[in-house]
Write a protein that holds these residues in place. Structure first.
Motif, PDB file in Angstrom:
ATOM      1  N   GLU A  77      78.616  59.261 104.549  1.00  0.00           N
ATOM      2  CA  GLU A  77      79.722  58.582 105.223  1.00  0.00           C
ATOM      3  C   GLU A  77      79.988  57.185 104.661  1.00  0.00           C
ATOM      4  O   GLU A  77      81.127  56.877 104.277  1.00  0.00           O
ATOM      5  CB  GLU A  77      79.454  58.531 106.725  1.00  0.00           C
ATOM      6  N   PRO A  78      78.986  56.292 104.580  1.00  0.00           N
ATOM      7  CA  PRO A  78      79.277  54.981 103.990  1.00  0.00           C
ATOM      8  C   PRO A  78      79.650  55.061 102.518  1.00  0.00           C
ATOM      9  O   PRO A  78      80.466  54.271 102.038  1.00  0.00           O
ATOM     10  CB  PRO A  78      77.973  54.197 104.201  1.00  0.00           C
ATOM     11  N   VAL A  79      79.053  56.009 101.799  1.00  0.00           N
ATOM     12  CA  VAL A  79      79.373  56.153 100.375  1.00  0.00           C
ATOM     13  C   VAL A  79      80.839  56.508 100.192  1.00  0.00           C
ATOM     14  O   VAL A  79      81.564  55.880  99.410  1.00  0.00           O
ATOM     15  CB  VAL A  79      78.470  57.217  99.728  1.00  0.00           C
ATOM     16  N   MET A  80      81.307  57.513 100.912  1.00  0.00           N
ATOM     17  CA  MET A  80      82.687  57.945 100.744  1.00  0.00           C
ATOM     18  C   MET A  80      83.672  56.933 101.331  1.00  0.00           C
ATOM     19  O   MET A  80      84.785  56.775 100.822  1.00  0.00           O
ATOM     20  CB  MET A  80      82.891  59.320 101.393  1.00  0.00           C
ATOM     21  N   LEU A  81      83.268  56.236 102.392  1.00  0.00           N
ATOM     22  CA  LEU A  81      84.126  55.185 102.935  1.00  0.00           C
ATOM     23  C   LEU A  81      84.312  54.070 101.912  1.00  0.00           C
ATOM     24  O   LEU A  81      85.441  53.599 101.684  1.00  0.00           O
ATOM     25  CB  LEU A  81      83.526  54.626 104.222  1.00  0.00           C
ATOM     26  N   ALA A  82      83.224  53.641 101.298  1.00  0.00           N
ATOM     27  CA  ALA A  82      83.307  52.579 100.295  1.00  0.00           C
ATOM     28  C   ALA A  82      84.132  53.030  99.092  1.00  0.00           C
ATOM     29  O   ALA A  82      84.934  52.251  98.555  1.00  0.00           O
ATOM     30  CB  ALA A  82      81.897  52.178  99.849  1.00  0.00           C
ATOM     31  N   ALA A  83      83.955  54.282  98.660  1.00  0.00           N
ATOM     32  CA  ALA A  83      84.728  54.801  97.531  1.00  0.00           C
ATOM     33  C   ALA A  83      86.214  54.850  97.869  1.00  0.00           C
ATOM     34  O   ALA A  83      87.067  54.491  97.050  1.00  0.00           O
ATOM     35  CB  ALA A  83      84.224  56.188  97.148  1.00  0.00           C
ATOM     36  N   ALA A  84      86.539  55.289  99.081  1.00  0.00           N
ATOM     37  CA  ALA A  84      87.937  55.358  99.499  1.00  0.00           C
ATOM     38  C   ALA A  84      88.556  53.966  99.571  1.00  0.00           C
ATOM     39  O   ALA A  84      89.711  53.766  99.172  1.00  0.00           O
ATOM     40  CB  ALA A  84      88.046  56.056 100.852  1.00  0.00           C
ATOM     41  N   CYS A  85      87.808  52.994 100.068  1.00  0.00           N
ATOM     42  CA  CYS A  85      88.320  51.619 100.142  1.00  0.00           C
ATOM     43  C   CYS A  85      88.561  51.055  98.742  1.00  0.00           C
ATOM     44  O   CYS A  85      89.565  50.368  98.506  1.00  0.00           O
ATOM     45  CB  CYS A  85      87.336  50.732 100.898  1.00  0.00           C
ATOM     46  N   MET A  86      87.653  51.344  97.822  1.00  0.00           N
ATOM     47  CA  MET A  86      87.841  50.881  96.452  1.00  0.00           C
ATOM     48  C   MET A  86      89.075  51.516  95.834  1.00  0.00           C
ATOM     49  O   MET A  86      89.858  50.846  95.141  1.00  0.00           O
ATOM     50  CB  MET A  86      86.604  51.214  95.616  1.00  0.00           C
ATOM     51  N   LEU A  87      89.277  52.800  96.086  1.00  0.00           N
ATOM     52  CA  LEU A  87      90.441  53.499  95.545  1.00  0.00           C
ATOM     53  C   LEU A  87      91.738  52.951  96.128  1.00  0.00           C
ATOM     54  O   LEU A  87      92.710  52.713  95.394  1.00  0.00           O
ATOM     55  CB  LEU A  87      90.318  54.993  95.828  1.00  0.00           C
ATOM     56  N   VAL A  88      91.768  52.731  97.443  1.00  0.00           N
ATOM     57  CA  VAL A  88      92.967  52.196  98.091  1.00  0.00           C
ATOM     58  C   VAL A  88      93.295  50.803  97.559  1.00  0.00           C
ATOM     59  O   VAL A  88      94.456  50.476  97.276  1.00  0.00           O
ATOM     60  CB  VAL A  88      92.777  52.167  99.618  1.00  0.00           C
ATOM     61  N   SER A  89      92.279  49.973  97.414  1.00  0.00           N
ATOM     62  CA  SER A  89      92.518  48.616  96.910  1.00  0.00           C
ATOM     63  C   SER A  89      93.014  48.645  95.471  1.00  0.00           C
ATOM     64  O   SER A  89      93.875  47.847  95.089  1.00  0.00           O
ATOM     65  CB  SER A  89      91.240  47.780  97.020  1.00  0.00           C
ATOM     66  N   ALA A  90      92.488  49.577  94.672  1.00  0.00           N
ATOM     67  CA  ALA A  90      92.939  49.684  93.278  1.00  0.00           C
ATOM     68  C   ALA A  90      94.381  50.155  93.204  1.00  0.00           C
ATOM     69  O   ALA A  90      95.178  49.641  92.403  1.00  0.00           O
ATOM     70  CB  ALA A  90      92.033  50.643  92.508  1.00  0.00           C
ATOM     71  N   MET A  91      94.737  51.116  94.035  1.00  0.00           N
ATOM     72  CA  MET A  91      96.111  51.611  94.039  1.00  0.00           C
ATOM     73  C   MET A  91      97.081  50.509  94.473  1.00  0.00           C
ATOM     74  O   MET A  91      98.148  50.332  93.872  1.00  0.00           O
ATOM     75  CB  MET A  91      96.218  52.816  94.973  1.00  0.00           C
ATOM     76  N   ALA A  92      96.707  49.758  95.493  1.00  0.00           N
ATOM     77  CA  ALA A  92      97.586  48.699  95.992  1.00  0.00           C
ATOM     78  C   ALA A  92      97.701  47.554  94.988  1.00  0.00           C
ATOM     79  O   ALA A  92      98.811  47.133  94.619  1.00  0.00           O
ATOM     80  CB  ALA A  92      97.069  48.179  97.330  1.00  0.00           C
ATOM     81  N   TYR A  93      96.567  47.057  94.529  1.00  0.00           N
ATOM     82  CA  TYR A  93      96.584  45.872  93.651  1.00  0.00           C
ATOM     83  C   TYR A  93      97.200  46.182  92.294  1.00  0.00           C
ATOM     84  O   TYR A  93      98.031  45.414  91.788  1.00  0.00           O
ATOM     85  CB  TYR A  93      95.157  45.352  93.477  1.00  0.00           C
ATOM     86  N   ASN A  94      96.814  47.305  91.689  1.00  0.00           N
ATOM     87  CA  ASN A  94      97.342  47.624  90.367  1.00  0.00           C
ATOM     88  C   ASN A  94      98.859  47.780  90.394  1.00  0.00           C
ATOM     89  O   ASN A  94      99.562  47.257  89.527  1.00  0.00           O
ATOM     90  CB  ASN A  94      96.687  48.900  89.828  1.00  0.00           C
ATOM     91  N   ASN A  95      99.360  48.502  91.370  1.00  0.00           N
ATOM     92  CA  ASN A  95     100.802  48.715  91.419  1.00  0.00           C
ATOM     93  C   ASN A  95     101.560  47.448  91.798  1.00  0.00           C
ATOM     94  O   ASN A  95     102.683  47.226  91.319  1.00  0.00           O
ATOM     95  CB  ASN A  95     101.129  49.850  92.399  1.00  0.00           C
ATOM     96  N   LEU A  96     100.970  46.604  92.643  1.00  0.00           N
ATOM     97  CA  LEU A  96     101.605  45.333  92.968  1.00  0.00           C
ATOM     98  C   LEU A  96     101.656  44.399  91.768  1.00  0.00           C
ATOM     99  O   LEU A  96     102.560  43.554  91.669  1.00  0.00           O
ATOM    100  CB  LEU A  96     100.864  44.647  94.126  1.00  0.00           C
ATOM    101  N   THR A  97     100.699  44.536  90.861  1.00  0.00           N
ATOM    102  CA  THR A  97     100.678  43.712  89.651  1.00  0.00           C
ATOM    103  C   THR A  97     101.277  44.458  88.458  1.00  0.00           C
ATOM    104  O   THR A  97     100.985  44.153  87.311  1.00  0.00           O
ATOM    105  CB  THR A  97      99.238  43.273  89.322  1.00  0.00           C
ATOM    106  N   ARG A  98     102.103  45.477  88.747  1.00  0.00           N
ATOM    107  CA  ARG A  98     102.888  46.199  87.744  1.00  0.00           C
ATOM    108  C   ARG A  98     102.038  46.976  86.750  1.00  0.00           C
ATOM    109  O   ARG A  98     102.360  47.074  85.572  1.00  0.00           O
ATOM    110  CB  ARG A  98     103.816  45.233  86.997  1.00  0.00           C
ATOM    111  N   VAL A  99     100.943  47.513  87.228  1.00  0.00           N
ATOM    112  CA  VAL A  99     100.131  48.430  86.435  1.00  0.00           C
ATOM    113  C   VAL A  99     100.118  49.765  87.170  1.00  0.00           C
ATOM    114  O   VAL A  99      99.591  49.853  88.276  1.00  0.00           O
ATOM    115  CB  VAL A  99      98.680  47.915  86.257  1.00  0.00           C
ATOM    116  N   ARG A 100     100.717  50.771  86.578  1.00  0.00           N
ATOM    117  CA  ARG A 100     100.848  52.058  87.261  1.00  0.00           C
ATOM    118  C   ARG A 100      99.480  52.706  87.454  1.00  0.00           C
ATOM    119  O   ARG A 100      98.720  52.887  86.508  1.00  0.00           O
ATOM    120  CB  ARG A 100     101.738  53.007  86.449  1.00  0.00           C
ATOM    121  N   TYR A 101      99.183  53.023  88.686  1.00  0.00           N
ATOM    122  CA  TYR A 101      97.922  53.680  89.031  1.00  0.00           C
ATOM    123  C   TYR A 101      98.122  54.466  90.326  1.00  0.00           C
ATOM    124  O   TYR A 101      98.739  53.954  91.260  1.00  0.00           O
ATOM    125  CB  TYR A 101      96.798  52.655  89.207  1.00  0.00           C
ATOM    126  N   PRO A 102      97.648  55.699  90.407  1.00  0.00           N
ATOM    127  CA  PRO A 102      96.890  56.415  89.375  1.00  0.00           C
ATOM    128  C   PRO A 102      97.779  56.907  88.243  1.00  0.00           C
ATOM    129  O   PRO A 102      99.003  56.914  88.362  1.00  0.00           O
ATOM    130  CB  PRO A 102      96.280  57.591  90.146  1.00  0.00           C
TER     131      PRO A 102
END
Length: 238
Positions: free
Chosen positions: A145-170
Motif C-alpha cells: 500500500e505505501p509503495v504503490m501510493l508513493a509510486a502513484a504520487c510520483m507519477l501524478v507529480s511528474a505528469m503535472a509538472y512536466n506538462n506544465l513546464t511544456r514537456v509532454r509526459y507520458p
C-alpha cells in the motif's frame, strides 16, 4: 587500441541546456517531497523515509529523462508492484537476509522484463522491502500500500509538472506517418515499426522509444538537406 578503450570510459557529451537541468532539478525535488509527504500522512514518516531512495531515483527518470522507455507510467507502477510482490514472496519463504535480498532483486528483474515494466529504481526497492526497517516490516504484505501510493504520487507529480513546464509526459505512441510522396526505388522510408523491430533485434536494454528514434532520424534528414543546399550555394558552379 588502449586510447580507444579509455575513451569509452569518459562521459558522453550532453545535448541538453542548463535551463532544462534546472527545470528537471526542481521537478525532482518537488516530486520526491510530495511523494514522501503524502505517504507519511497515511503510513508514518519512518515508512515513507524508508522508500525515499527508490523514489529519488525514479524522480530523476521521470523528470530528467521523461521520454525514455524506462520512465513511462507502466514502468514505474508495474516495476514497483513487481519488485514489492516478488520481495514479499521471497521473504515469506526465505526470511529477511542478504541472500534473499539479492535473490529478490534478480527475480524482480526477470518479472519486470516479462511484464515490460523495467524500472531500475525498482531494483533498489526490492532490496529495501526484504531488508526493511521495523516499521515497514511490521506491515507485512500491506507494505504494498505505501509503495504503490508513493509510486502513484510520483507519477501524478511528474505528469503535472512536466506538462506544465511544456514537456509532454507520458510519451504517447504515435502511428507512423504514411509518406505523401512515394519513396524512390532502393531508398525505402524508415518507419516506427522498422525501428521497433530493429530495437528488438539488438537484444539489449536501450532506453529509447521508436517514436523518439523516428523523430531523431527525420530531424537529421532535414539538417542534412539544409546542409546540402547550403553547400551548393556556397561552393557555386565549378
Amino acid at each position: 587500441m588502449q586510447t580507444r578503450w579509455i575513451s569509452r570510459l569518459l562521459p558522453a557529451s550532453t545535448h541538453t541546456r542548463p535551463t532544462e537541468w534546472s527545470r528537471a532539478a526542481i521537478g525532482v525535488s518537488l516530486g520526491t517531497l510530495f511523494s514522501v509527504w503524502v505517504c507519511s500522512l497515511f503510513f508514518g514518516l519512518p515508512v515513507a523515509l524508508h522508500l525515499i531512495g527508490p523514489l529519488g531515483a525514479s524522480a530523476v527518470l521521470l523528470f530528467a529523462v521523461s521520454s525514455g522507455a524506462l520512465a513511462q507510467p507502466w514502468s514505474i507502477l508495474g516495476g514497483y508492484f513487481c519488485a514489492t510482490l516478488v520481495s514479499l514472496v521471497v521473504v515469506y519463504f526465505l526470511g529477511r537476509n542478504l541472500n534473499s535480498a539479492c535473490l529478490a532483486v534478480g527475480v524482480s528483474l526477470i518479472a519486470m522484463c516479462l511484464l515490460r515494466c523495467l524500472h531500475p529504481p525498482a531494483g533498489a526497492l526490492s532490496l529495501l522491502v526484504v531488508l526493511a526497517d521495523p516499521d515497514s516490516a511490521s506491515l507485512g504484505w500491506a507494505v504494498l500500500e505505501p509503495v504503490m501510493l508513493a509510486a502513484a504520487c510520483m507519477l501524478v507529480s511528474a505528469m503535472a509538472y512536466n506538462n506544465l513546464t511544456r514537456v509532454r509526459y507520458p510519451k504517447k505512441a504515435e502511428a507512423a506517418a504514411v509518406p505523401t510522396v512515394p519513396a524512390a526505388a532502393g531508398d525505402p522510408r524508415i518507419t516506427a515499426q522498422d525501428l521497433q523491430k530493429a530495437l528488438e533485434q539488438m537484444e539489449a536494454f536501450i532506453d529509447v522509444t521508436p517514436e523518439d528514434l523516428e523523430a531523431l532520424i527525420k530531424a537529421s534528414e532535414q539538417n542534412a538537406r539544409r546542409r546540402s543546399v547550403t553547400e551548393v550555394f556556397t561552393q557555386g558552379p565549378n
